[in-house]
Every structure is written in C-alpha cells, then in structure tokens.
Design a protein around this motif. Sequence first.
Motif, short mmCIF file in Angstrom:
data_model
loop_
_atom_site.label_atom_id
_atom_site.label_comp_id
_atom_site.label_asym_id
_atom_site.label_seq_id
_atom_site.Cartn_x
_atom_site.Cartn_y
_atom_site.Cartn_z
N ASN A 69 0.84 -1.18 0.00
CA ASN A 69 0.00 0.00 0.00
C ASN A 69 0.89 1.24 0.00
O ASN A 69 1.96 1.26 0.62
N LEU A 109 2.47 2.73 3.21
CA LEU A 109 3.53 2.04 3.96
C LEU A 109 4.83 2.84 3.83
O LEU A 109 5.28 3.13 2.72
N LEU A 127 3.23 -4.82 11.22
CA LEU A 127 2.91 -4.88 9.80
C LEU A 127 2.11 -6.14 9.50
O LEU A 127 2.28 -7.18 10.14
N HIS A 154 -1.09 -4.01 4.69
CA HIS A 154 0.08 -3.27 4.23
C HIS A 154 0.74 -3.87 3.00
O HIS A 154 1.30 -3.14 2.17
#
Length: 331
Positions: A137, A140, A159, A206
């Motif tokens: 993403n 991040l 994460l 993520h």
Amino acid sequence: MLFTTALARRIWLQCMVLGAVGLAAQPSLAAGFPEHTIKIVVPFAPGAGTDAIGRLVATKLAELLKTPVVVDNRVGASGALGAQAVAQSAPDGHTLLLAAAPFTTVAAALPGAGYHPLTGFAPVGMIAQGPLVWAANNALPANTLPELVALARQRPGALNYGSAGVGGVNHLVLESLKARTGTFVTHIPYRGIAPATVDALSGEIHLLTGTIPALAPFIRDGRLKALAVTSQRRSSALPQVPSMEEAGLPGFNVLNYFALMAPRGTPSSVVQTLNAALALVVELPDVKARLALDALEPATGTPAALEAFLVKDFEGWKQVVKQQNLKIDAF
C-alpha cells in the motif's frame, strides 16, 4: 498398405516432433496412446490464471495428438482436491494434472493434504515459470524490500500481509522472507488473492505478493508500489522492479510454475509421448506470446528435470514450514 487411425496419428505426431526440433533419432511413441479423450484437471476455478494456461495447453495438445483434450476444473482445498483426483486416476495418461506452485506448497504445509507431490505422480514436463511481485500500500513507509525488512524489525508484528490462503505460495513466500530476515509480519489469509488485493488498495493491509498479471495494473497506475520480484533476476514484465538479489537476499528465488503431471505408474512410453508433444506446444510462437502476456517464460524439459525441480521445491518449502514452526491442520 492400410493404416489404422491410431497408427496414422502416431506417425503424424512423430513427423511433427522430428520436423520441429530436428532430432536425428525418432522418439519412442506409446503404442495405442491416446485411445480416447484426455482430461486435464485444473484444480482452480474457471477464469483464473491457472485455468487459462490449462485451456491453452489443452487446445494445442488436442491439435497435435488429434484427439479431444478437455479441461476439468476440480476446485477446492487450495488445489488439493484436484491433485487427489488425479493421483487416484487410472495411470494410463488420459487423466493429467495442471500443477502450479500450490501443488508443492500446500503438500509441504499441510500433512493432511491428501496427496504427495513426489510419490503420487509421474512428472510429464514443465510448461512455464514466472516470479511473484511484492507489492505494498502506498501509505507504507517503505519503498524497497530492505526498507520493509528494517521497518519490520523496528515494529515486530505491527505490519500485516495478505495471502490467497494458508499453505499457498503467497503465504509461504512471506514465511520464507521472515525466516531469512528474522522478522515478524502478521499473516492474514484470504479466500483468494482478489480480496487481499482490494484490502491492500484500501489500506486495510500493508503488503501482499501476487502474480505479475494480477498486480501489475495497480502498480503501473500507482495505486500499489512494487518493492521487488521474488526471483533472482528482474522480470521483463516489470523491468524497473529489482530482483531479490538486488534487494539484498541472494539465493531467494520463488517462482510460480505450471507443469503437467500424470498419476504414478503411468507407462514411461506414454509419459515420453506427452512430454514430446508438450515440448512442441510450448515452442509454438502463439503459445510463447500468450505466456509472455502473463509474465511467464517457457520452461520445457524432461520428466526427470521436472522431478528434480519438484524435489527441490517441495523439500525447500518443508524446511520453511519447519523453521517457522507452522502448525496448519486445515485449508
């Protein structure tokens, strides 16, 4: 002199093989094969990438062997149901499995998968291979794989990562990265890569890996960022994305693959006939072009070469499962 249909078919295929690959000696073609329709079991849903490869191969084999070749989608249990069905079929070459990466990862991760990729099958031949791509993403705060590893070390467990399901290659490639780097990233399994991709786009997760065709559109339009491909060298489909070696992880080489498998006990002459025909299929210009669209490279070879590949792949994934102490008892 009169020729039977089967004999004429064998002579025709023999000439095709000789003309296409220029062999000095004639290949040994199985007497009386094929006798009827050949079925290729695809263990995933119609319309998926594996299904498309299966239908392409089926169409071309039918043309070469002059016999119907059909696709049978046996969906369920991360591909295990289809593998089980083929392993239990008559070993005569008329029922084949289109194997992809989950063929080895699922069996390595789940003792109850219901099939063994090495002892239950006779390898026919490899078709193609290609890497996955690590995608994140945009929010991040990591733009490269080394930056991701550093962030994961700073924030253990903070994460998260979406996969297409437990035991699949998307799952175990993460576990392999965690094992190599000593990091902890939370795994979130989905029922397929599509819903995981949706959540990666929205920021619910993520990170994920997927095939290049599945994720490249979102990478190219900027909705996801690519950190690396999972192979030791770059992919021509995403030439700007670094390889694992360039990302500081030499020897890390995870490839999605497509191969044909027959039930164990299939006569070697039948396997060799299928292997020769498959080699011709993969060398066809339109097949190569279609594989390139899916960021795949042709990867033909002997049944022995495929068996060696599967042994290495299966044993490698078993080691990852053991090292990560994964306890998976259900799909």
